[in-house]
Write an enzyme that holds these catalytic residues in place. Sequence first.
Site, mmCIF file in Angstrom:
data_model
loop_
_atom_site.group_PDB
_atom_site.id
_atom_site.type_symbol
_atom_site.label_atom_id
_atom_site.label_comp_id
_atom_site.label_asym_id
_atom_site.label_seq_id
_atom_site.Cartn_x
_atom_site.Cartn_y
_atom_site.Cartn_z
ATOM 1 N N GLU A 28 -18.817 74.401 32.179
ATOM 2 C CA GLU A 28 -17.699 75.346 32.083
ATOM 3 C C GLU A 28 -17.072 75.606 33.445
ATOM 4 O O GLU A 28 -17.729 76.133 34.336
ATOM 5 C CB GLU A 28 -18.195 76.677 31.503
ATOM 6 C CG GLU A 28 -17.112 77.740 31.430
ATOM 7 C CD GLU A 28 -17.652 79.117 31.044
ATOM 8 O OE1 GLU A 28 -16.861 79.963 30.615
ATOM 9 O OE2 GLU A 28 -18.871 79.340 31.194
ATOM 10 N N GLU A 58 -15.947 86.199 24.331
ATOM 11 C CA GLU A 58 -16.672 86.608 25.530
ATOM 12 C C GLU A 58 -15.783 87.561 26.330
ATOM 13 O O GLU A 58 -15.174 87.187 27.331
ATOM 14 C CB GLU A 58 -17.071 85.397 26.380
ATOM 15 C CG GLU A 58 -18.033 85.766 27.502
ATOM 16 C CD GLU A 58 -18.406 84.591 28.379
ATOM 17 O OE1 GLU A 58 -19.598 84.300 28.500
ATOM 18 O OE2 GLU A 58 -17.481 83.947 28.935
#
Length: 273
Positions: free
Chosen positions: A150, A249
Amino acid sequence: MNSHPHTQALQFAANLSWLYTDLPFLDRFEAAARDGFKGVECLFPHEFPMTEVRDRLRHNGLQLVLFNAAPGNWAQGERGLACLAGREVEFRLSVDRALALAAELNCPRVHVMAGLSTPATQQADWARYQAQLAWAAEQAQQVGRHLMIEPINTRDMPGYLLNRQDKAHDLLNAIGSDHLQVQMDLYHCQIMEGDITAKLRQHLPGGRVGHLQIAAIPDRGEPDAGELHYPHVFAELAALTWQGWIGCEYKPRQAGPGGTSAGLGWLRALSAR
């Protein structure tokens, strides 16, 4: 009016490390299921008894879709081991343990954090990162899991080695494993690069992106305010026939009991269309 008729087909997963934080971690599974989530993700499930996590998933009919491998000493500021000199054995042990846990919890994806770097060591760190990921991807392939990398923005995580989408895809090209994918967090991507629609159109076809995450920019709250217009993003994802999960998130703007549920109006509106 909804700009695309199929946005209700998008699958959203509650990140239990960020949402429902007024509750003990193990109680967040039930809260997420009660709000209609079918999938959940979290940072570090290894911090809790595996049997308890597995039971909460099963009891609430939830799929664990993503978690992080152990990142080193988080409390002391470490943010992953993959690129760190002298930590190669510890990194490989963390991957082995994470893949074993993924099998126990029936989780298809494990995020492996790169670690922090400095300009002086970046070239060596990058080479080490690539080598470690190539090894880790082989382990994931053997057990039928996918590893995620990521890009993370430099404002929230200064010094993190991987910051940009093209660099992540360069790694995938260099390593050449179908079991290594990009975790594309649109919050980080917007801060570092912007041009989200073009990035989605460039990177989503072909299966190289395995997971998406969302939050408002700049406050990282619910995806219903800020500089990125998520109704457009969701319509674009539907048009691209995104079949994967979208991780929520974000940090609910309303603190305290019930704050997460109160902030889900954006999801209820999307589901009603």
